[in-house]
Scaffold this active site. Structure first.
Site, PDB file in Angstrom:
ATOM      1  N   ALA A  30       0.872  -1.163   0.000  1.00 42.90           N
ATOM      2  CA  ALA A  30       0.000   0.000   0.000  1.00 42.90           C
ATOM      3  C   ALA A  30       0.919   1.225   0.000  1.00 42.90           C
ATOM      4  O   ALA A  30       2.091   1.122   0.343  1.00 42.90           O
ATOM      5  CB  ALA A  30      -0.883  -0.016   1.236  1.00 42.90           C
ATOM      6  N   GLY A  77       0.787  -4.942   1.090  1.00 48.23           N
ATOM      7  CA  GLY A  77      -0.422  -4.978   0.273  1.00 48.23           C
ATOM      8  C   GLY A  77      -0.185  -5.597  -1.100  1.00 48.23           C
ATOM      9  O   GLY A  77      -1.110  -6.123  -1.714  1.00 48.23           O
ATOM     10  N   GLU A 128      -0.551  -9.176  -0.512  1.00 44.44           N
ATOM     11  CA  GLU A 128      -1.970  -9.411  -0.219  1.00 44.44           C
ATOM     12  C   GLU A 128      -2.804  -9.368  -1.496  1.00 44.44           C
ATOM     13  O   GLU A 128      -3.732 -10.160  -1.677  1.00 44.44           O
ATOM     14  CB  GLU A 128      -2.462  -8.383   0.807  1.00 44.44           C
ATOM     15  CG  GLU A 128      -1.803  -8.598   2.161  1.00 44.44           C
ATOM     16  CD  GLU A 128      -2.099  -7.498   3.157  1.00 44.44           C
ATOM     17  OE1 GLU A 128      -1.860  -6.310   2.812  1.00 44.44           O
ATOM     18  OE2 GLU A 128      -2.548  -7.805   4.264  1.00 44.44           O
ATOM     19  N   GLU A 170       4.949  -4.996   7.152  1.00 48.12           N
ATOM     20  CA  GLU A 170       4.213  -3.932   7.860  1.00 48.12           C
ATOM     21  C   GLU A 170       4.757  -3.679   9.258  1.00 48.12           C
ATOM     22  O   GLU A 170       4.763  -2.566   9.753  1.00 48.12           O
ATOM     23  CB  GLU A 170       2.716  -4.287   7.954  1.00 48.12           C
ATOM     24  CG  GLU A 170       1.956  -4.150   6.654  1.00 48.12           C
ATOM     25  CD  GLU A 170       1.989  -5.394   5.779  1.00 48.12           C
ATOM     26  OE1 GLU A 170       2.810  -6.297   6.033  1.00 48.12           O
ATOM     27  OE2 GLU A 170       1.176  -5.447   4.837  1.00 48.12           O
TER      28      GLU A 170
HETATM   29  C1  HXC Z   1       5.084   4.413  -1.219  1.00 47.64           C
HETATM   30  C2  HXC Z   1       6.979   3.456  -2.051  1.00 47.64           C
HETATM   31  C3  HXC Z   1       6.631   2.220  -1.482  1.00 47.64           C
HETATM   32  C4  HXC Z   1       5.411   2.130  -0.760  1.00 47.64           C
HETATM   33  C5  HXC Z   1       8.509   1.992  -2.490  1.00 47.64           C
HETATM   34  N1  HXC Z   1       8.147   3.269  -2.663  1.00 47.64           N
HETATM   35  N2  HXC Z   1       7.608   1.325  -1.776  1.00 47.64           N
HETATM   36  N3  HXC Z   1       6.199   4.534  -1.917  1.00 47.64           N
HETATM   37  N4  HXC Z   1       4.662   3.264  -0.657  1.00 47.64           N
HETATM   38  N5  HXC Z   1       4.973   1.016  -0.210  1.00 47.64           N
HETATM   39  C6  HXC Z   1       8.878   4.298  -3.409  1.00 47.64           C
HETATM   40  C7  HXC Z   1      10.084   4.806  -2.644  1.00 47.64           C
HETATM   41  O1  HXC Z   1       9.691   5.747  -1.681  1.00 47.64           O
HETATM   42  C8  HXC Z   1      10.911   5.380  -3.756  1.00 47.64           C
HETATM   43  O2  HXC Z   1      10.385   6.632  -4.150  1.00 47.64           O
HETATM   44  C9  HXC Z   1      10.644   4.436  -4.904  1.00 47.64           C
HETATM   45  O3  HXC Z   1       9.408   3.757  -4.591  1.00 47.64           O
HETATM   46  C10 HXC Z   1      11.733   3.397  -5.062  1.00 47.64           C
HETATM   47  O4  HXC Z   1      11.930   2.741  -3.828  1.00 47.64           O
HETATM   48  P1  HXC Z   1      13.348   2.578  -3.122  1.00 47.64           P
HETATM   49  O5  HXC Z   1      13.088   2.350  -1.680  1.00 47.64           O
HETATM   50  O6  HXC Z   1      14.239   3.714  -3.475  1.00 47.64           O
HETATM   51  O7  HXC Z   1      13.879   1.258  -3.824  1.00 47.64           O
HETATM   52  P2  HXC Z   1      14.849   0.123  -3.229  1.00 47.64           P
HETATM   53  O8  HXC Z   1      15.958   0.747  -2.443  1.00 47.64           O
HETATM   54  O9  HXC Z   1      15.155  -0.776  -4.367  1.00 47.64           O
HETATM   55  O10 HXC Z   1      13.942  -0.668  -2.173  1.00 47.64           O
HETATM   56  C11 HXC Z   1      12.812  -1.393  -2.615  1.00 47.64           C
HETATM   57  C12 HXC Z   1      11.924  -1.820  -1.403  1.00 47.64           C
HETATM   58  C13 HXC Z   1      11.631  -0.574  -0.537  1.00 47.64           C
HETATM   59  C14 HXC Z   1      12.702  -2.859  -0.562  1.00 47.64           C
HETATM   60  C15 HXC Z   1      10.682  -2.461  -1.950  1.00 47.64           C
HETATM   61  O11 HXC Z   1      11.105   0.455  -1.398  1.00 47.64           O
HETATM   62  C16 HXC Z   1      10.643  -0.811   0.562  1.00 47.64           C
HETATM   63  O12 HXC Z   1      10.982  -1.367   1.606  1.00 47.64           O
HETATM   64  N6  HXC Z   1       9.386  -0.371   0.348  1.00 47.64           N
HETATM   65  C17 HXC Z   1       8.375  -0.460   1.353  1.00 47.64           C
HETATM   66  C18 HXC Z   1       7.877  -1.857   1.464  1.00 47.64           C
HETATM   67  C19 HXC Z   1       6.805  -1.970   2.528  1.00 47.64           C
HETATM   68  O13 HXC Z   1       7.034  -1.641   3.711  1.00 47.64           O
HETATM   69  N7  HXC Z   1       5.575  -2.387   2.128  1.00 47.64           N
HETATM   70  C20 HXC Z   1       4.508  -2.503   3.028  1.00 47.64           C
HETATM   71  C21 HXC Z   1       3.736  -1.225   3.016  1.00 47.64           C
HETATM   72  S1  HXC Z   1       2.484  -1.224   4.218  1.00 47.64           S
HETATM   73  P3  HXC Z   1      11.172   8.041  -3.868  1.00 47.64           P
HETATM   74  O14 HXC Z   1      10.319   9.040  -4.592  1.00 47.64           O
HETATM   75  O15 HXC Z   1      11.166   8.196  -2.402  1.00 47.64           O
HETATM   76  O16 HXC Z   1      12.517   7.829  -4.460  1.00 47.64           O
HETATM   77  C22 HXC Z   1       1.256  -2.060   3.536  1.00 47.64           C
HETATM   78  C23 HXC Z   1       0.069  -2.103   4.402  1.00 47.64           C
HETATM   79  C24 HXC Z   1      -0.907  -3.092   3.875  1.00 47.64           C
HETATM   80  O17 HXC Z   1       1.277  -2.567   2.450  1.00 47.64           O
HETATM   81  C25 HXC Z   1      -2.219  -2.844   4.461  1.00 47.64           C
HETATM   82  C26 HXC Z   1      -3.268  -3.404   3.594  1.00 47.64           C
HETATM   83  C27 HXC Z   1      -3.182  -3.017   2.181  1.00 47.64           C
END
Ligand code: HXC
Length: 260
Positions: free
Chosen positions: A68, A111, A114, A134
């Site tokens: 998400a 997400g 999911e 998360e």
């Molecule tokens: C918003 C996101 C994002 C996310 C990545 N980006 N994941 N933006 N929401 N979930 C954005 C980053 O901010 C960045 O933009 C760009 O995508 C590239 O990501 P990087 O982090 O620079 O890439 P990398 O170093 O290769 O790392 C990849 C990654 C990391 C390991 C996937 O991005 C990451 O850990 N993302 C979050 C994963 C996560 O926690 N997902 C769960 C979310 S909570 P900018 O503009 O900043 O450069 C969730 C709740 C679910 O899903 C609830 C029900 C739906």
């Protein structure tokens, strides 16, 4: 209005498969409100489109979806998410009646994972990465991560990924029962399309019954599920396609489905 964050195409020799590509590369396909609204609208349209027998959902080689949209969630407060039923629109995916194949390359996190688990079949590219991170950002899975993972896979792995936020490989996800097949990343979508075409060649009516029956195994008790399966099996005898399928077998010819 044409969608901006997803791409929808008709693929396969008979154009009987819909290919939806999540297309928000700068944010690794983070599932923001607009993207999910476009996906919901598209799935509803495809569900009502008689030319389409199966839907494939994919992302890019780098990310199926990284979750998400965290930046969109950061300032939300409880009354807004509870009162506004935050994520309600995601139900459009699991309520789609046609089969959906998730073709996962790259990250399927939070997400994103999911969303893949809301689909009916998950194929993974060999470099796919799955996880429910998360806990790392102070929240818990909210779209089935704790529930579907536990039911489809196993409790120990569900606990491990949800409690630690550890990411797992395609191979581990397959061993955990989440993924059915792994393909080389660049062959993944074409393999998913082949399976999609095979499903689209079946009777759409009977295919819907299969999906409903298998889902009953994950949504009800065994007793209710067996009852539902038996009733749906009986119901196939009210269709012309059941008669045609068995007749074609006996006459050693391919069936001609009419979805009646
Ligand atoms: C918003 C996101 C994002 C996310 C990545 N980006 N994941 N933006 N929401 N979930 C954005 C980053 O901010 C960045 O933009 C760009 O995508 C590239 O990501 P990087 O982090 O620079 O890439 P990398 O170093 O290769 O790392 C990849 C990654 C990391 C390991 C996937 O991005 C990451 O850990 N993302 C979050 C994963 C996560 O926690 N997902 C769960 C979310 S909570 P900018 O503009 O900043 O450069 C969730 C709740 C679910 O899903 C609830 C029900 C739906």
């Amino acid at each position: 209005k044409a969608p901006e964050m997803i791409k929808v195409e008709r693929v396969g020799a008979k154009k009987s498969v819909a290919l939806i590509t999540l297309n928000r590369p700068k944010a690794l396909n983070a599932l923001c409100k607009q993207l999910m609204a476009e996906l919901a609208t598209s799935l509803k349209e495809l569900d009502n489109d008689n030319q389409v027998g199966c839907i494939i959902l994919t992302g890019s080689q780098r990310a199926f979806a990284a979750g998400a949209d965290i930046k969109e969630m950061v300032d939300k407060k409880f009354p807004e998410v509870f009162g506004g039923s935050f994520l309600e629109e995601w139900n459009a995916v699991s309520s789609t009646r046609k089969p959906i194949i998730a073709a996962v390359n790259g990250f399927a996190l939070g997400g994103g994972n999911e969303l893949a688990m809301m689909c009916d079949i998950i194929y993974a590219g060999d470099k796919a990465i799955f996880g429910q991170p998360e806990v790392n950002i102070g929240t818990i899975p909210g779209a089935g991560g704790t529930q579907r993972w536990s039911r489809f896979g196993n409790k120990s792995m569900a606990m491990e990924v949800c409690l630690t936020g550890n990411k797992i490989s395609a191979q581990e996800a397959k061993e955990a029962g989440i993924v059915s097949k792994i393909f080389p990343a660049d062959k993944l979508v074409e393999e998913a399309i082949k399976t999609g075409e095979k499903i689209s060649d079946q009777s759409p009516l009977i295919v819907q019954m299969v999906k409903e029956a298998v889902n009953a195994a994950y949504e009800t008790t065994l007793k209710q599920g067996l009852q539902e399966e038996r009733r749906l099996f009986h119901a196939t005898f009210a269709t012309n396609d059941r008669k045609e399928g068995m007749t074609a077998f006996a006459e050693k010819r391919p069936p001609n489905w009419t979805s009646t």
